[in-house]
Design an enzyme around this catalytic site. Structure first.
Site, PDB file in Angstrom:
ATOM      1  N   THR A 290      -7.482   6.749   7.253  1.00 15.20           N
ATOM      2  CA  THR A 290      -6.973   6.612   6.153  1.00 15.20           C
ATOM      3  C   THR A 290      -7.668   5.845   4.827  1.00 15.20           C
ATOM      4  OG1 THR A 290      -5.451   4.657   6.508  1.00 15.20           O
ATOM      5  CG2 THR A 290      -4.672   6.732   7.173  1.00 15.20           C
ATOM      6  N   ASP A 291      -7.253   6.093   3.870  1.00 19.37           N
ATOM      7  CA  ASP A 291      -7.805   5.058   2.578  1.00 19.37           C
ATOM      8  C   ASP A 291      -6.863   3.936   2.912  1.00 19.37           C
ATOM      9  OD1 ASP A 291      -8.820   3.691   0.472  1.00 19.37           O
ATOM     10  OD2 ASP A 291      -8.562   5.544  -0.849  1.00 19.37           O
ATOM     11  N   TRP A 292      -7.291   2.744   2.411  1.00 19.94           N
ATOM     12  CA  TRP A 292      -6.821   1.384   2.727  1.00 19.94           C
ATOM     13  C   TRP A 292      -5.592   1.168   2.360  1.00 19.94           C
ATOM     14  CZ3 TRP A 292     -10.860   2.034   5.184  1.00 19.94           C
ATOM     15  CH2 TRP A 292     -11.660   1.224   5.649  1.00 19.94           C
TER      16      TRP A 292
END
Length: 603
Positions: free
Chosen positions: A308-310
């Protein structure tokens, strides 16, 4: 599977296949050890290459806690790399600590955001510092040269590997269709086919013909394409969560990713955005089963690692700014429920979060079966085996000298210069001759006066008595109030009224005006272009690079072509559809525009 001998477990046997070694290691792992593999956190170096303690300002726990208590082994190194030798020393210390202080001795995988570009956004990348420095990826799009992109990526790969960095949190292959978006500078522009072609070259350069001990694994982002953000706001922030497709161009935005998958990218990062008005569930892409399982894994057949993105789980405060977890559409869910939704969506790792206890709780409570974890942990561990980290986790401190070597720095500097795009050159004024400036007063903006004087220019502080004006401008944006968001340049692409008045006055007063605009987004240059004697745009370069170009020094000349249209007005930008390329009415300059010098060098 049984061990090969009483002393050496099968997963330590380099003669076995990666799959055999992963299955053996998985069979030995506790639930906590598996959960630790599913979090890709951030890490800092301590002073002089030591292991760092907790850093509350960045919200980063101490290294010892991350390794021995949370049992994590994937980290994004943050902060500048000023001394590659110190970084390599730190990396070896980190690996030794991980191997000796944990039961199974699983080696660390270090990743990074881009580090080899001329950048103004330290929120999404880092200045090159001691490494070779190249133009932003937009500059590669301007040059349309896949071989150069592969060469760049191969050099960056060697610099990364020398310091122990084995995962690139890039390339970013979103299409630049919403001109206000703050992340355009890291894209390959507006054209889907070109973006895909250059992405393939980028991946080849970092990964090689096949993934192996000298490779850097690429995490291509932001699936399924983040360029269609509503009003160009970034999805890291509450006001930028919506991604829209008014022109029904989802397939076009997927095209570069399809080409990246063909090239063998090992990892994919879904964006933070939340699709609006599509057939997909209206939740962030990292929690979106329609997008991850059905589209990416199902239709496109991707079986690699998805991270996932952060920050989809954790609220954070960065540089004094509070940022809620980027789990748009799922804000009502608890952290535990969000974690379950990410796993149900089909993701393997949680980017930026350090909460393996949530995954443990999901299994222990019966909400997720441990075999689901095995699917993801298999992917994370196999990557380590293929990269050779189990067999040779350390770097050779004697080899770190390749980082930022003179040859590679020269190649990067040349690429910055070649990428310049010349849009206007009245009376072939460029390249300037020495006779053009001898005895002339030169007014400068955006240029270090000492650099200009070193070229023999007579610099004046007043444009009123100048014969020549050299203006280096930056694409306009609407400044944010502060904090982390201040690094994201979004909003208006037109110069403000004060800047317009100042620039217009200079253009009207000075007989010869040469303007360079740094394009991290497609600026509106309608009031500048007709009145400038010469107009160029660039994608990241030094003052020396600019002066080399305008003087034709060292045989360099602008070779770039625009990687997107330049809009005629902000009204045209606002009216355009966020997901449709080349959609602003009657653009001032068009994709592919770019002049050449009729004479290559000065006298």
């Amino acid at each position: 599977m049984a061990s090969q001998s009483k002393d050496i477990p099968l997963y330590r046997d380099s003669t076995k296949t990666a799959d055999e070694r992963v299955y053996d290691l998985l069979s030995r792992m506790t639930l906590a050890e598996k959960a630790g593999q599913m979090f890709h956190g951030m890490i800092l170096m301590g002073p002089d290459g030591t292991l760092a303690g907790p850093n509350p300002g960045f919200g980063i726990e101490g290294t010892h806690e991350l390794l021995t208590e949370k049992l994590m082994t994937h980290f994004n190194i943050v902060g500048p790399i000023t001394d590659p030798a110190v970084t390599a020393k730190w990396y070896n210390t980190l690996q030794e600590h991980a191997i000796k202080s944990t039961r199974l001795g699983i080696p660390i995988t270090i990743s990074t955001d881009p580090r080899n570009h001329f950048t103004d956004n330290v929120g999404t990348s880092f200045n090159a510092s001691s490494m070779s420095q190249w133009p932003e990826t937009l500059g590669f799009a301007a040059l349309r040269d896949a071989k150069l992109v592969e060469r760049f990526a191969d050099i960056a790969r060697q610099e990364y590997v020398a310091m122990g960095i084995r995962v690139a949190l890039h390339p970013q292959i979103d299409l630049a269709t919403e001109y206000r978006w703050s992340r355009i500078n890291a894209t390959f522009g507006e054209h889907a086919e070109l973006s895909g072609e250059l992405a393939q070259a980028y991946i080849r350069g970092f990964q090689g013909k096949e993934i192996g001990p000298t490779s850097v694994s690429t995490m291509t982002k932001h699936f399924p394409g983040g360029g269609a953000q509503l009003d160009g706001e970034d999805p890291h922030f509450v006001y930028g969560q919506e991604q829209v497709y008014p022109g029904n161009q989802i397939e076009l935005h997927l095209k570069p990713f399809e080409m990246a998958l063909e090239a063998g990218t090992r990892q994919i990062m879904p964006g933070c955005g939340m699709p609006i008005g599509t057939e997909w569930e209206e939740v962030g892409f990292g929690l979106n089963k329609d997008v991850i399982t059905d589209l990416l894994r199902g239709r496109l057949g991707f079986d690699g690692l998805v991270c996932t993105d952060w920050g989809v789980l954790t609220d954070v405060t960065l540089l004094g700014q509070f940022m809620p977890a980027r789990a748009w559409g799922c804000e009502h869910l608890s952290q535990l429920e969000k974690a379950k939704k990410v796993l149900d969506a089909g993701c393997d790792q949680f980017g930026g979060d350090t909460l393996p206890e949530l995954v443990i709780k999901l299994v222990e409570s019966g909400q997720i079966h441990e075999t689901r974890l095995d699917q993801s942990v298999f992917r994370t561990l196999k990557e380590k085996f293929l990269l050779g980290l189990f067999d040779n986790p350390f770097v050779d401190l004697n080899s770190v000298g390749v980082v930022g070597c003179e040859e590679w720095k020269k190649e990067g500097q040349l690429a910055q210069r070649r990428a310049y795009t010349l849009l206007k050159n009245d009376d072939d004024i460029l390249p300037l001759r020495h006779s053009d400036v001898d005895g002339k007063k030169v007014y400068i903006e955006g240029i270090d006066a000492s650099v200009a004087k070193a070229r023999g220019l007579t610099v004046t502080d007043s444009f009123e008595d100048a014969d020549i004006a050299l203006l280096r401008l930056k694409c306009p944006y609407d400044p944010k109030s502060g904090g982390f968001e201040a690094f994201f340049h979004s909003g208006s692409l037109e110069f403000g009224s004060d800047d317009r008045t100042r620039i217009s006055t200079i253009l009207g007063k000075v007989p010869t005006t040469i303007v360079d605009v740094y394009l991290d987004r497609p600026a509106v240059l309608t009031e500048i272009a007709p009145r400038a004697s010469a107009l160029a745009v660039s994608y990241g370069s030094s003052d020396d690079g600019f002066l080399d170009i305008i003087f034709g020094a060292n045989g360099v000349a602008p070779e770039g072509k625009l990687p997107f249209d330049l809009p005629r007005s902000m009204e045209a930008v606002v009216k355009s559809r966020s997901d449709v390329p080349f959609d602003t009415e009657n653009p001032l300059f068009r994709y592919g525009d770019g002049l050449s010098y009729t004479r290559r060098t000065a006298e």
